[in-house]
Scaffold this motif. Structure first.
Motif, short mmCIF file in Angstrom:
data_model
loop_
_atom_site.label_atom_id
_atom_site.label_comp_id
_atom_site.label_asym_id
_atom_site.label_seq_id
_atom_site.Cartn_x
_atom_site.Cartn_y
_atom_site.Cartn_z
N THR A 133 2.65 -31.59 -18.08
CA THR A 133 3.36 -32.76 -18.63
C THR A 133 4.36 -32.29 -19.69
OG1 THR A 133 3.11 -34.86 -19.79
CG2 THR A 133 1.45 -33.18 -20.26
N THR A 134 5.53 -32.96 -19.71
CA THR A 134 6.52 -32.68 -20.77
C THR A 134 6.52 -33.81 -21.78
OG1 THR A 134 8.29 -33.71 -19.47
CG2 THR A 134 7.99 -31.32 -19.22
N GLY A 135 5.67 -34.79 -21.59
CA GLY A 135 5.51 -35.87 -22.55
C GLY A 135 6.40 -37.08 -22.30
N ALA A 136 7.55 -36.86 -21.67
CA ALA A 136 8.46 -37.98 -21.40
C ALA A 136 9.34 -37.61 -20.21
CB ALA A 136 9.34 -38.26 -22.61
N TRP A 137 9.80 -38.61 -19.49
CA TRP A 137 10.66 -38.33 -18.32
C TRP A 137 12.04 -37.84 -18.74
CZ3 TRP A 137 8.18 -37.66 -14.03
CH2 TRP A 137 6.99 -38.36 -13.80
N THR A 138 12.36 -38.02 -20.02
CA THR A 138 13.65 -37.52 -20.51
C THR A 138 13.53 -36.15 -21.16
OG1 THR A 138 13.19 -38.79 -22.51
CG2 THR A 138 14.69 -39.79 -20.91
N THR A 139 12.33 -35.61 -21.18
CA THR A 139 12.14 -34.27 -21.74
C THR A 139 12.07 -33.26 -20.60
OG1 THR A 139 10.95 -35.20 -23.61
CG2 THR A 139 10.68 -32.84 -23.22
#
Ligand code: GCU
Ligand code: CA
Length: 494
Positions: A118-124
């Motif tokens: 996971t990168t924590g957010a779809w914008t990351t």
């Protein structure tokens, strides 16, 4: 609520090409920059939707793959040189859990279930980097999710062939604990029956070597080859594991469970060996008799035992040949066709060679047995191929006899039946009878003996069964037929 999402179909990335089987570990540095391939545009294909609602991507968007196992993104890439390449994958994963995916290069999963955390957010957006084997020229690289969550959103991949050594940082991993001995080196992996991607680093940093590789029951994967001191060659291959190994009915011994790998040659050198489950390789099944089968005991050798030396990783030979089998017994014995048939996947090849033991089979029965196999293979989505039987070494003067050419005891010309059945059912035919007739007659009564078993050399005289040399020549003729018929495995031939 479910929303219907149209499958985006871009220009096809084309057929998978062969995995490079010989990959020299990099010794020279080249200052090539990576080439970027956007996931949202051709020649990439995205099993999902191309979207642009989460900023931070490069180009005009990203591939939002469907949330399903195997809903992948595929790239057609070009490498300036064969060898190891640095592969960078830029992605975003806004979900709370990782989204593992196979990194598949030219059909072989070089990094099975690689983590895309996971990168924590779809914008990351972040980049995962791998080292993969590539061919010089065209290659396909596919990211194929292994869980129902599907892929993370994929922005692009970058490929850098011939990277500097610091960029790959992928030295041979060293000999694993599964291996013992020095000459030969024998390795045993406790794996279940199935297909495996085997990566072998052959050679040594300080010592010259001469190494061959065989698996399971005397199945040859690599002929003996020399490596100078300081050269390590990485080979990526796909290996089929059956239980029993050897012959499916267990004639001559059932072998040992798991995957056995032997490195022989005059000075075997092994600097690393890994075994991973293979993801949907193209399988070439062999249905045949003792001239085809994985013979457990030398000097007897089936041509199916030498065929793997011609095939690169991504394709695998699964040999269900068995001594003494006729077209009827192969169908009825539960260890043979009934075991093999359900394993056949769409697009797999099934090479069917009978005749030696159809000594009193009528033409009608022979055709009917072969037709049953053809129909059932097609029922699985497989591609049946008829292989006429290799000749026996029975001469009348300078020519082979009718018995040698498989005119059977009730007068049926078995190869002729196969040829005509092939044309009426539109099944490709590899005419191994004609090819081996030409080879044996060109060598003549004396020199052709080396193809078969000779008392002086082998301790037994046998004009039906092959020596290792003869089996190798027959495998070459089969490969010639595969090329002539342009069968789907041609892109995997070495
Ligand atoms: C959300 C997100 C998508 C993402 C998807 C997923 O819908 O907006 O970009 O692909 O989740 O879970 O796969
Ligand atoms: Ca998605």
């Amino acid at each position: 609520m479910l929303t219907f999402r149209q499958r985006v179909s871009l220009v096809s990335a084309g057929a998978a090409v062969a995995v490079t089987s010989l990959i020299a570990v990099m010794t020279t540095a080249a200052a090539a920059a990576g080439t970027r391939y956007e996931a949202e545009s051709a020649p990439a294909t995205c099993a999902g939707a191309v979207e642009s609602n989460h900023p931070g991507y490069s180009g005009s968007g990203f591939c939002n793959g469907d949330n399903a196992v195997g809903a992948g993104v595929q790239f057609a890439v070009t490498a300036a040189a064969s060898g190891q390449a640095r592969l960078a994958v830029r992605y975003a994963n806004g979900a709370t859990t990782g989204r593992p995916a196979d990194v598949i290069v030219n059909g072989a999963a070089t990094q099975p279930a690689a983590a895309f955390g996971t990168t924590g957010a779809w914008t990351t957006w972040t980049t995962a980097t791998f080292t993969v084997p590539v061919n010089s020229g065209s290659n396909t690289i596919r990211l194929s999710p292994t869980t129902a969550a599907g892929l993370p959103n994929i922005d692009y991949l970058e490929l850098e062939a011939n990277p500097s050594p610091s960029a790959t940082a992928s030295p041979a991993p060293g000999r694993p604990a599964e291996c013992t001995g020095t000459s030969p080196i024998t390795c045993r992996f406790a794996v279940a029956p199935g297909n495996y991607t085997v990566t072998a680093w052959i050679g040594d940093n300080t010592t010259a070597g001469n190494t061959s590789m065989s698996v399971e029951s005397r199945r040859r994967i690599l002929p003996a080859a020399s490596t100078p001191a300081g050269t390590i060659i990485r080979h990526v291959l796909t290996v089929n594991v059956r239980q029993p190994e050897g012959q499916p009915t267990g004639q001559g011994g059932t072998g040992t469970p798991g995957l056995d790998i032997t490195f022989a040659g005059s000075a075997p050198k092994l600097s690393g060996l890994t075994v991973q489950p293979a993801t949907s390789p193209l399988a070439v099944y062999l249905a045949g008799d003792s001239t085809v089968c994985d013979q457990p005991t030398a000097p007897y050798t089936g041509w199916g035992q030498l065929l793997p030396t011609h095939v690169t990783g991504g394709a695998v030979v699964a040999n269900y040949g068995d001594s003494g089998e006729s077209s009827a017994s192969f169908l009825s014995n539960s260890a043979l066709f009934p075991t093999m048939r359900p394993l056949v996947q769409s697009g797999d090849l099934v090479l069917i060679q009978f005749g030696h033991n159809d000594k009193s089979t009528s033409a009608a029965s022979f055709r009917s047995n072969l037709t049953t196999m053809i129909t059932q293979v097609r029922g699985r989505g497989g591609i049946p191929v008829l292989v006429t039987p290799p000749v026996r070494r029975l001469f009348d003067g300078s020519q082979l006899t009718a018995t040698a050419l498989h005119v059977n005891g009730v007068g049926v010309n078995l190869p002729a039946e196969m040829r005509s059945l092939g044309s009426s059912l539109n099944v490709p035919v590899i005419d191994l009878t004609a090819k081996s007739e030409a080879l044996v007659e060109s060598l003549g009564p004396a020199d052709s003996a080396q193809l078969f078993l000779r008392d002086a050399v082998d301790g037994v005289t046998d004009n039906t069964h092959f020596s290792e040399y003869g089996a190798g020549r027959m495998a070459e003729l089969v490969v010639q037929g595969i090329r002539e018929r342009n069968l789907p495995v041609v892109t995997y031939l070495r």
